[in-house]
Each structure stands twice: as C-alpha cells, then as structure tokens.
Design an enzyme around this catalytic site. Structure first.
Site: not given
Ligand code: GDR
Length: 342
Positions: A126, A128, A150, A154
C-alpha cells in the site's frame, strides 16, 4: 489446462473485481471466505455460482488452515487481498491489525514455501508505507516511513515478499497500490461516505421539485468528516486488479507502484461530488474531530512509471469519472433499489 488461483479477501472490493477478471480469463478461482453468522457475499453474489468459482472457508490468521488449503489446491497463483484495511481503525485495534496484516501473509508464504513452492504469490502492499515522507511523487525507491499500526504491519509483509523471493526463489510480488475506489467501496472510507451522502441529497431534491436548499433549511443530518486537507492519489479498483494480474504474468517477480500519477485533496473530491448535483459541500459538511487520526498521511502521489514501462499498465478511469460513477451508482441504488455492487 486452465490456471487455478486462490484469492483471499474475495468478498471485498478488490477481491470481487479480481475474481471476475480471472473468471473471464478462464481461471478456476477459489475464493477464501471467513466464517460469519451474517451474509458477507453481497459483492460476489452475481458470480458466486459460476462453474469455475468455489468459495472455501478459512482465515489467514490460522497458519494450519492456510497450509491445508494451499497444499490441497496447489494453486498456480495466490493473491492475498485479505486485510484489516481501515487505517483509522488500526489505531484502535493495533494487535488485531498486526495478526491479520503482518502474520496473515507470513502464514501464506510459509504454506507456499513448505508445500507448494511453484505457486506464485501476490501481496497487497500500500501507499500507506510511504507514510510521513516528504518526497513526491513516490516510487518503488522512495524511503518508507509508515505512520500507522496498519502501515507498519503492511511494511513487515512487504519486506517478507522480498525476502521469500531472495531466500527461497519464490515468485512473489508486492503491488504498492495507491487509493482505489469504486461503487463496491466500503461505506466507511471517505470517498464512498461522501458519494452515498450526495446521492441521498440528490434523491431528496428529486422528491422536492429540484429544490436544492442548504442543509440547515432541511431536516437532514450533516456529513461529518475529519481531515479534508489530506491529499490522495485515487484510481478505480478495476484498473488496479488488472495491474495485479499483469505483475503475476511477467517473467520476473518484482514490486510495483500502481496509481494514477495525480494527487487531489479530500476537499477536491467533495467539490466534485457535491458539484455534480449542483450543490456546495460547505452547506452540508461538518468537521468532527472524531474522524481525525492521531497522525495522518498528508501527501500521496504515485509515480507508476515502472509499471507503465515494464508491465504496459495504465489506468483507464480518471478522477472526475471515478467520482461521477460513484455518485451515479449510489443514486441508482436509492431510486431503482438496484443491487448494491453489480
Ligand atoms: P486511506 O483511506 O486511509 O487513505 O486508506 P480513507 O478513505 O479511509 O481516508 C482517506 C483520507 O480521508 C481522510 N478523512 C476521512 N477518512 C475516513 N475514512 N472517514 C472520514 O470521515 C474522513 N474524513 C477525512 C483520512 O484522514 C485520510 O486522510 C485507504 C485504504 O483502502 C487502505 O487500506 C489502503 O492501503 C490505502 O487507501 C491505499
């Protein structure tokens, strides 16, 4: 004879798309599913009874189970897509995350080494892994400074892939995949959370003569989000599973970055998604500290040139089209009662 593949995480977004791709290519596909008292097969229901698809029960956290499965099937290709994949949740459940995301791949690699060394192995690494890096765009050579339980789990698995390649000659690849989304994305990831909400507002406007009032005038709860300044490199999951397959067909096993090469903030995703139905996200979104992570990854931007040059891979669905497709699909689910994942 047709090839056989074992896919872990087959009921998830990537697992369901990859299963379809491999069935189209004539594979016999074994999809690993965890025992559950509730039905988790919604994403695979439309091909679950395909004559070349078979669900097998098991769990990657159980070494003996993975050994029995792999020694019995001796698949040509094993794709490990099973994971605790929510970065935010990994801060609350670090040990579970470690069992699944770090030890799970080790169990599979050991099963391959001991009982089916000719099986090729794909590991879902990933973006990440880059975590706190200040370097952009990020390629296979960018230093990895993971920033969550996480990502640390990974990273362990990512290094195992290289080790099993060098030490035991196993055909093992890691796909360093940047964010990838689709209408099959889980509802607690930021993109799908947004598109489901936008579709709900669009449906409300339809049933109220197209009136697009700001939320404060409506009886509708806001959309609570965390860090909307974070930058991500988003692609469509179908493009990504094609890249996974290409890695496994190349004559030399290696690790590859897959991503669009474009970076956008969550705020830009909001602007496009809300804008697609003619409304302003600022009237609907409320920032809630509950959705902030203890530390976040602020800038992800892929350099996929190695995959483009060596595998001939390139993403087809762009950012704007991805957002539109997700909003449209979520809207159709509401108005047509369309099945959620097809
Ligand atoms: P990510 O995906 O952490 O990049 O990992 P996510 O969609 O959870 O978050 C992306 C960004 O958005 C911000 N964010 C929020 N995130 C979530 N989930 N919910 C919210 O309400 C929200 N508001 C803001 C987060 O802080 C972050 O910066 C995904 C997953 O699929 C992993 O498993 C994978 O490895 C990576 O993408 C590549």
């Amino acid at each position: 004879m047709s090839k056989t593949a074992l896919i872990t995480g087959t009921t998830g977004q990537d697992g369901s798309y990859l299963s379809e791709l491999l069935l189209d290519k004539g594979y016999k596909v074994y999809g690993l599913i965890r025992r559950s008292s509730v039905d988790t097969t919604e994403r695979i229901a439309h091909f679950q009874h395909h004559p070349r698809f078979e669900l097998v029960e098991g769990d990657i956290t159980d070494a003996s189970c993975m050994h029995k499965l792999i020694s019995g099937i001796k698949p040509d290709e094993v794709y490990n897509l099973a994971a605790m994949s929510h970065v935010g949740v990994s801060f609350d459940q670090p040990i579970t995350t470690c069992h699944i995301d770090a030890l799970g791949p080790l169990h599979i690699l050991e099963a391959i080494r001991q009982s089916s060394p000719q099986s090729k192995f794909y590991q879902a690494s990933t973006s990440e892994l880059f975590g706190d890096t200040k370097i952009a765009p990020q390629s296979e050579l960018t230093p990895m400074t993971p920033n969550s339980p996480y990502a640390i789990a990974k990273l362990y698995a990512h290094h195992l892939v290289g080790l099993y390649r060098r030490a035991y000659g196993i055909f093992a690849c890691a796909g360093i995949l940047f964010n990838h989304e689709s209408p099959r994305r889980g509802g607690d990831f930021v993109t799908r959370k947004i598109t489901k909400y936008v579709a709900m507002i669009e449906n409300w406007m339809d049933t109220h003569d197209g009136l697009g009032f700001p939320r404060k005038y409506l009886d509708i709860p806001p959309l609570f989000l965390g860090n909307i300044e974070a930058k991500r490199d988003w692609s469509h999951a179908e493009d990504m599973v094609r890249g996974m397959w290409l890695m496994m067909q190349h004559s030399i096993p290696d690790d590859y970055v897959l991503g669009s090469g474009e970076t956008h903030t969550v705020k830009e995703f909001l602007q496009l998604a809300f804008g697609s139905v003619g409304i302003d996200y600022k009237d609907y979104v409320v920032i809630d500290p509950k959705f902030y992570r203890p530390v976040d990854v602020n800038l992800l931007h892929a350099d996929p040139s190695k995959a483009v040059n060596i595998l001939g891979w390139k993403p087809i669905v762009g950012f704007g089209e991805l957002v539109n497709r997700m909003v449209e699909h979520d809207y159709e689910i509401l108005v047509d009662k369309k099945t959620r994942y097809v």
